[in-house]
Design a protein around this motif. Structure first.
Motif, PDB file in Angstrom:
ATOM      1  N   ALA A  63       0.812  -1.206   0.000  1.00 54.08           N
ATOM      2  CA  ALA A  63       0.000   0.000   0.000  1.00 54.08           C
ATOM      3  C   ALA A  63       0.849   1.260   0.000  1.00 54.08           C
ATOM      4  O   ALA A  63       0.321   2.365  -0.053  1.00 54.08           O
ATOM      5  CB  ALA A  63      -0.920   0.001   1.218  1.00 54.08           C
ATOM      6  N   GLU A  64       2.191   1.127   0.070  1.00 55.81           N
ATOM      7  CA  GLU A  64       3.051   2.302   0.066  1.00 55.81           C
ATOM      8  C   GLU A  64       2.854   3.093  -1.223  1.00 55.81           C
ATOM      9  O   GLU A  64       2.676   2.535  -2.298  1.00 55.81           O
ATOM     10  CB  GLU A  64       4.519   1.882   0.179  1.00 55.81           C
ATOM     11  CG  GLU A  64       4.923   1.292   1.515  1.00 55.81           C
ATOM     12  CD  GLU A  64       4.983   2.321   2.615  1.00 55.81           C
ATOM     13  OE1 GLU A  64       5.295   3.489   2.302  1.00 55.81           O
ATOM     14  OE2 GLU A  64       4.702   1.975   3.772  1.00 55.81           O
ATOM     15  N   GLN A  65       2.935   4.439  -1.082  1.00 61.35           N
ATOM     16  CA  GLN A  65       2.807   5.306  -2.248  1.00 61.35           C
ATOM     17  C   GLN A  65       3.974   5.081  -3.203  1.00 61.35           C
ATOM     18  O   GLN A  65       5.121   5.047  -2.789  1.00 61.35           O
ATOM     19  CB  GLN A  65       2.793   6.765  -1.788  1.00 61.35           C
ATOM     20  CG  GLN A  65       2.742   7.783  -2.915  1.00 61.35           C
ATOM     21  CD  GLN A  65       2.806   9.201  -2.393  1.00 61.35           C
ATOM     22  OE1 GLN A  65       2.595   9.437  -1.195  1.00 61.35           O
ATOM     23  NE2 GLN A  65       3.101  10.145  -3.260  1.00 61.35           N
ATOM     24  N   ASP A  66       3.665   4.892  -4.483  1.00 58.37           N
ATOM     25  CA  ASP A  66       4.717   4.755  -5.485  1.00 58.37           C
ATOM     26  C   ASP A  66       4.331   5.555  -6.716  1.00 58.37           C
ATOM     27  O   ASP A  66       3.452   5.176  -7.481  1.00 58.37           O
ATOM     28  CB  ASP A  66       4.944   3.290  -5.848  1.00 58.37           C
ATOM     29  CG  ASP A  66       6.173   3.091  -6.719  1.00 58.37           C
ATOM     30  OD1 ASP A  66       6.817   4.104  -7.065  1.00 58.37           O
ATOM     31  OD2 ASP A  66       6.488   1.945  -7.061  1.00 58.37           O
ATOM     32  N   ASP A  67       5.012   6.695  -6.899  1.00 59.68           N
ATOM     33  CA  ASP A  67       4.739   7.587  -8.023  1.00 59.68           C
ATOM     34  C   ASP A  67       5.614   7.280  -9.235  1.00 59.68           C
ATOM     35  O   ASP A  67       5.527   7.980 -10.240  1.00 59.68           O
ATOM     36  CB  ASP A  67       4.981   9.047  -7.605  1.00 59.68           C
ATOM     37  CG  ASP A  67       4.142   9.442  -6.398  1.00 59.68           C
ATOM     38  OD1 ASP A  67       2.951   9.110  -6.389  1.00 59.68           O
ATOM     39  OD2 ASP A  67       4.689  10.080  -5.475  1.00 59.68           O
ATOM     40  N   ARG A 379       7.268  10.032  -4.512  1.00 60.48           N
ATOM     41  CA  ARG A 379       7.705   8.995  -3.581  1.00 60.48           C
ATOM     42  C   ARG A 379       7.610   7.622  -4.235  1.00 60.48           C
ATOM     43  O   ARG A 379       6.950   7.451  -5.248  1.00 60.48           O
ATOM     44  CB  ARG A 379       6.876   9.042  -2.298  1.00 60.48           C
ATOM     45  CG  ARG A 379       7.078  10.333  -1.508  1.00 60.48           C
ATOM     46  CD  ARG A 379       6.405  10.305  -0.149  1.00 60.48           C
ATOM     47  NE  ARG A 379       6.723  11.492   0.625  1.00 60.48           N
ATOM     48  CZ  ARG A 379       7.807  11.623   1.388  1.00 60.48           C
ATOM     49  NH1 ARG A 379       8.670  10.625   1.488  1.00 60.48           N
ATOM     50  NH2 ARG A 379       8.021  12.733   2.058  1.00 60.48           N
ATOM     51  N   GLY A 380       8.247   6.649  -3.625  1.00 59.72           N
ATOM     52  CA  GLY A 380       8.225   5.295  -4.160  1.00 59.72           C
ATOM     53  C   GLY A 380       9.308   4.432  -3.549  1.00 59.72           C
ATOM     54  O   GLY A 380       9.170   3.215  -3.476  1.00 59.72           O
ATOM     55  N   HIS A 381      10.382   5.059  -3.086  1.00 58.80           N
ATOM     56  CA  HIS A 381      11.436   4.304  -2.410  1.00 58.80           C
ATOM     57  C   HIS A 381      11.046   4.042  -0.954  1.00 58.80           C
ATOM     58  O   HIS A 381      10.439   4.897  -0.302  1.00 58.80           O
ATOM     59  CB  HIS A 381      12.757   5.072  -2.445  1.00 58.80           C
ATOM     60  CG  HIS A 381      13.445   5.013  -3.773  1.00 58.80           C
ATOM     61  ND1 HIS A 381      14.157   3.907  -4.185  1.00 58.80           N
ATOM     62  CD2 HIS A 381      13.533   5.926  -4.784  1.00 58.80           C
ATOM     63  CE1 HIS A 381      14.665   4.144  -5.392  1.00 58.80           C
ATOM     64  NE2 HIS A 381      14.291   5.352  -5.783  1.00 58.80           N
ATOM     65  N   LYS A 405      16.754  -0.621  -5.068  1.00 57.03           N
ATOM     66  CA  LYS A 405      16.034  -0.326  -6.301  1.00 57.03           C
ATOM     67  C   LYS A 405      16.492   0.982  -6.944  1.00 57.03           C
ATOM     68  O   LYS A 405      16.940   1.896  -6.261  1.00 57.03           O
ATOM     69  CB  LYS A 405      14.527  -0.261  -6.031  1.00 57.03           C
ATOM     70  CG  LYS A 405      13.932  -1.609  -5.635  1.00 57.03           C
ATOM     71  CD  LYS A 405      12.473  -1.469  -5.260  1.00 57.03           C
ATOM     72  CE  LYS A 405      11.839  -2.845  -5.061  1.00 57.03           C
ATOM     73  NZ  LYS A 405      12.545  -3.673  -4.067  1.00 57.03           N
ATOM     74  N   ALA A 406      16.338   1.034  -8.265  1.00 56.44           N
ATOM     75  CA  ALA A 406      16.441   2.286  -9.012  1.00 56.44           C
ATOM     76  C   ALA A 406      15.065   2.550  -9.610  1.00 56.44           C
ATOM     77  O   ALA A 406      14.344   1.611  -9.933  1.00 56.44           O
ATOM     78  CB  ALA A 406      17.492   2.182 -10.112  1.00 56.44           C
ATOM     79  N   LYS A 407      14.709   3.811  -9.721  1.00 56.56           N
ATOM     80  CA  LYS A 407      13.370   4.145 -10.215  1.00 56.56           C
ATOM     81  C   LYS A 407      13.424   5.273 -11.235  1.00 56.56           C
ATOM     82  O   LYS A 407      14.369   6.081 -11.253  1.00 56.56           O
ATOM     83  CB  LYS A 407      12.462   4.559  -9.048  1.00 56.56           C
ATOM     84  CG  LYS A 407      11.988   3.381  -8.202  1.00 56.56           C
ATOM     85  CD  LYS A 407      11.112   3.839  -7.048  1.00 56.56           C
ATOM     86  CE  LYS A 407      10.529   2.644  -6.300  1.00 56.56           C
ATOM     87  NZ  LYS A 407       9.447   1.973  -7.081  1.00 56.56           N
TER      88      LYS A 407
END
Length: 416
Positions: A63-67, A379-381, A405-407
């Motif tokens: 459920a974490e925010q990941d943009d 956000r996302g990490h 991770k890389a995003k």
């Protein structure tokens, strides 16, 4: 010393105006810069295989925010560094705690190849100016160069503990700073070598100036040296009261290389004229809380600095979460932009007054330096962001995180 570029500082009333005068009436091409190294007196100096595969497009953070638009999950340890290829901006290289580096597509996360054979965390990685070669360097000092077209290692060399690694802006020349204070310069792939000997302490930061002939290096003892890459001598040495009182953390220059901005753990940023070696100004922000001198210095370390290309503004990022925007002409603080956690890195967009930051809270934030307002946050990490960079248009940010991770994030602005 090169007379092609000079600074003039003129006083008008009580206001100090820094006027940059470009006396160079012919612009050098990358071929011209490469020719500069044909007659450099190099001394001397020394290959392997590869692998493939691995990516994911969605992060598994529940459920974490990941943009983010894409998540690269091949690394099995913290991702320490990330760079984009300068020609097309469509390839990234990441280096990590797992002793590996990967070259991959930012469009779909597909691995082009793995930079194999490292024996310690890969902390430095980047592309040559023409995007034909890529370098990877680990903490132990093992440096490798790979040809992207053939995915083959074409050169390797081992130095002492590695502090930084940087490609020349217009020639196939690679430079590195090491813990023993030396700076190394190699022609690639021949491996012809030249060294620049600093004080007996770490060469913590380095920046090759846009003319391709000079390099500013900062050291653990707070000194700065401006080196002539062709002659091998120090043009200017800045130390003592004029220098920093702690290790250098960041060095950037303006577009024509007439000014350099430096940051240190001493909480100071300094503006240096590269023609004269004079310090034109010092910048710091106090902390509102009452702290001891040691705590103040630790909490207010300058982590990153940068020049705006379109307005006379500079940005200084601090470990206490402050992003300070200063007016370059008056040297006055224009905006203080607060983050809840420490800032790791900042980067100005090439053709705007927007500046992006990444922080220990795992977020990328975009600020309008004209107003001091936050434009957007991504956000996302699930851990701190350790490095990031923007593409040429400022439309995407690629990040390297402590969450393995890389995003890739698409950045939105009001004018888009």
């Amino acid at each position: 010393m090169d007379n092609a570029e000079e600074d003039a500082v003129q006083l008008h009333g009580d206001e100090e105006i820094i006027e940059v005068i470009d006396l160079n009436d012919t612009e050098q091409t990358p071929d011209d810069l490469a020719d500069e190294f044909e007659d450099v007196d190099f001394s001397d100096a020394g290959n392997q295989d590869l692998d493939d595969e691995g990516w994911e497009t969605e992060d598994e953070m529940g459920a974490e925010q990941d943009d983010s638009e894409l998540t690269f999950s091949k690394h099995t340890g913290s991702v320490f560094c990330i760079s984009l290829d300068p020609v097309m901006n469509n390839l990234a290289i990441t280096g990590g705690e797992d002793d590996k580096a990967y070259v991959w597509s930012v469009a779909n996360g597909e691995v082009l190849f793995e930079c194999t054979g490292h024996k310690d965390s890969v902390t430095c990685a980047g592309f040559s100016h023409d995007s034909k070669l890529v370098s990877s360097g680990d903490m132990s000092g093992l440096i490798k160069v790979w040809k992207i077209e053939t995915k083959e290692e074409i050169w390797s060399f081992e130095v002492g503990d590695l502090e930084w690694l940087q490609w020349h802006p217009g020639a196939l020349v690679l430079l590195a700073g090491t813990a023993d204070g030396n700076v190394w310069m190699w022609k690639i792939p021949s491996g012809e070598c030249k060294t620049f000997q600093g004080p007996n302490c770490q060469a913590t930061s380095g920046k090759i100036l846009p003319d391709g002939k000079r390099m500013m290096v900062g050291y653990e003892d707070g000194t700065l040296r401006l080196w002539d890459l062709k002659q091998g001598n120090a043009i200017h040495v800045i130390k003592g009261h004029d220098g920093h009182q702690g290790p250098l953390t960041s060095i950037e220059c303006n577009k024509d290389g007439t000014l350099v901005l430096t940051g240190s753990v001493d909480g100071q940023a300094k503006l240096v004229n590269t023609s004269t070696g004079k310090v034109l100004g010092s910048f710091s922000v106090g902390n509102s809380e009452v702290k001891s001198a040691v705590e103040e210095q630790d909490s207010n370390s300058v982590e990153s600095v940068g020049f705006c290309n379109v307005l006379p503004l500079i940005a200084v990022a601090y470990l206490d979460g402050t992003l300070a925007i200063y007016d370059l002409s008056t040297q006055n603080l224009r905006h203080r932009c607060k983050h809840e956690v420490g800032i790791v890195n900042l980067q100005w967009e090439d053709e705007s007054a927007f500046v992006a930051t990444c922080n220990l809270g795992g977020a990328v934030t975009l600020w309008d330096a004209r107003s001091g307002n936050m434009v957007s946050e991504y956000r996302g990490h699930s851990a701190e962001i350790l490095d990031f960079t923007l593409n040429r248009e400022g439309s995407i940010a690629v990040t390297a995180g402590g969450d393995h991770k890389a995003k890739v994030f698409c950045l939105q602005r009001p004018d888009r």
